[in-house]
Scaffold this active site. Structure first.
Site, mmCIF file in Angstrom:
data_model
loop_
_atom_site.group_PDB
_atom_site.id
_atom_site.type_symbol
_atom_site.label_atom_id
_atom_site.label_comp_id
_atom_site.label_asym_id
_atom_site.label_seq_id
_atom_site.Cartn_x
_atom_site.Cartn_y
_atom_site.Cartn_z
ATOM 1 N N LYS A 158 12.298 0.031 -5.787
ATOM 2 C CA LYS A 158 12.551 -1.164 -5.009
ATOM 3 C C LYS A 158 13.366 -1.919 -6.279
ATOM 4 O O LYS A 158 14.536 -2.212 -6.007
ATOM 5 C CB LYS A 158 11.585 -2.045 -4.749
ATOM 6 N N ARG A 218 5.679 -11.010 0.089
ATOM 7 C CA ARG A 218 4.642 -10.450 -0.798
ATOM 8 C C ARG A 218 4.004 -10.571 0.186
ATOM 9 O O ARG A 218 2.452 -9.935 0.749
ATOM 10 C CB ARG A 218 4.199 -10.459 -2.212
ATOM 11 N N ARG A 226 5.874 6.173 -15.652
ATOM 12 C CA ARG A 226 6.167 4.295 -16.102
ATOM 13 C C ARG A 226 5.299 4.552 -16.873
ATOM 14 O O ARG A 226 6.300 2.870 -17.826
ATOM 15 C CB ARG A 226 6.378 3.360 -14.744
ATOM 16 N N ARG A 237 4.801 -0.642 -18.832
ATOM 17 C CA ARG A 237 4.162 -2.075 -18.378
ATOM 18 C C ARG A 237 3.072 -2.335 -18.321
ATOM 19 O O ARG A 237 2.138 -0.809 -18.289
ATOM 20 C CB ARG A 237 4.864 -1.969 -17.318
ATOM 21 N N ARG A 249 -3.000 -2.722 -6.586
ATOM 22 C CA ARG A 249 -1.821 -2.421 -6.761
ATOM 23 C C ARG A 249 -1.274 -2.235 -5.228
ATOM 24 O O ARG A 249 -0.965 -2.719 -4.050
ATOM 25 C CB ARG A 249 -0.765 -2.716 -7.872
HETATM 26 P P1 AMP Z 1 6.509 -6.622 -9.296
HETATM 27 O O1 AMP Z 1 6.826 -6.156 -10.259
HETATM 28 O O2 AMP Z 1 6.498 -6.466 -8.256
HETATM 29 O O3 AMP Z 1 5.411 -5.178 -9.133
HETATM 30 O O4 AMP Z 1 4.830 -7.776 -9.080
HETATM 31 C C1 AMP Z 1 4.122 -7.428 -10.458
HETATM 32 C C2 AMP Z 1 3.315 -8.134 -10.513
HETATM 33 O O5 AMP Z 1 3.423 -9.716 -10.234
HETATM 34 C C3 AMP Z 1 2.573 -8.058 -8.620
HETATM 35 O O6 AMP Z 1 1.276 -7.263 -9.317
HETATM 36 C C4 AMP Z 1 1.637 -9.486 -8.911
HETATM 37 O O7 AMP Z 1 0.476 -9.689 -9.214
HETATM 38 C C5 AMP Z 1 2.771 -9.877 -8.818
HETATM 39 N N1 AMP Z 1 3.902 -10.671 -7.862
HETATM 40 C C6 AMP Z 1 4.571 -10.379 -8.185
HETATM 41 N N2 AMP Z 1 5.581 -10.639 -6.930
HETATM 42 C C7 AMP Z 1 4.953 -12.049 -6.405
HETATM 43 C C8 AMP Z 1 4.687 -12.504 -4.664
HETATM 44 N N3 AMP Z 1 5.761 -12.811 -4.492
HETATM 45 N N4 AMP Z 1 3.468 -12.973 -4.322
HETATM 46 C C9 AMP Z 1 2.456 -12.697 -5.340
HETATM 47 N N5 AMP Z 1 2.737 -11.867 -6.480
HETATM 48 C C10 AMP Z 1 3.430 -11.554 -7.000
#
Ligand code: AMP
Length: 192
Positions: free
Chosen positions: A14, A89, A128, A134, A145
């Site tokens: 994404k 989310r 990754r 990360r 996740r």
């Molecule tokens: P991502 O980079 O989108 O995988 O997000 C990394 C982490 O940020 C996730 O595992 C959540 O802990 C938090 N996060 C990102 N976007 C959201 C969202 N819309 N709602 C809640 N937590 C989020």
């Protein structure tokens, strides 16, 4: 003017695809994960509150996320469109997004949902972790996740099911092939 929502499990590509499309259309790529990681790095109040959830692979509470996204959508560069990556989310966030956009007199043009089988996701995310470091790309957190994705995020597809804007794209292909498919799903709407 194009407003797009990218959906998909962690590791679906994404972020990478959203970045490519954002450059193609010259609209901002709004990644809630990136905003949160930068808040954590800068030890802002938001970052300090969010970090423990992120470390576990859990969702950060909606109240924090909604204020953050509202602020971001009100920035001047977002008037000509945007790509949301990582938001909504869960179904509550999707409902709030509808309300927020209605209040702003806006809507969205496409929801692009990237589908990739689990085994591939885990492989990609573990890869990754080693390359990009990360901190939430360890196997235990990756599994959590994915679990959170199926529990909380996948039901959004049901919520959007009857929207004509929803387009499902197979993300289990080469990066360029996926970009092409995304662009052809978007192109009929744009002047690019
Ligand atoms: P991502 O980079 O989108 O995988 O997000 C990394 C982490 O940020 C996730 O595992 C959540 O802990 C938090 N996060 C990102 N976007 C959201 C969202 N819309 N709602 C809640 N937590 C989020």
């Amino acid at each position: 003017m194009m407003r797009l929502i990218f959906l998909g499990p962690p590791g679906a590509g994404k972020g990478t695809q959203a970045q490519i499309v954002s450059e193609w259309l010259s609209i901002p790529h709004i990644s809630t994960g990136d905003i949160l990681r930068s808040a954590v790095k800068n030890q802002t109040e938001l970052g300090l509150k969010a970090t423990s959830y992120m470390d576990k692979g859990d969702l950060v509470p909606d109240s924090l996320i909604l204020d953050m996204i509202r602020d971001r959508l009100e920035q001047p560069d977002a008037v000509n469109g945007w790509i949301l990556d990582g938001f909504p989310r869960n179904v509550a966030q999707a409902q709030k997004l509808d309300e927020m956009l209605t209040t702003m007199g806006q809507g969205f043009d496409r929801i692009l949902s990237l589908e990739v089988p689990d085994e591939i996701l885990v492989q990609r995310l573990l890869g990754r972790g080693k390359d990009q470091g990360r901190s939430d790309d360890t196997e235990a957190v990756i599994r959590r996740r994915l679990e959170v994705f199926y529990e909380s995020t996948a039901p959004i597809l049901e919520f959007y099911r009857d929207r004509p804007e929803l387009t499902v794209v197979n993300g289990d292909a080469e990066l360029d092939a996926v970009s092409k498919k995304l662009k052809s799903a978007i192109r009929p709407l744009s002047s690019v």
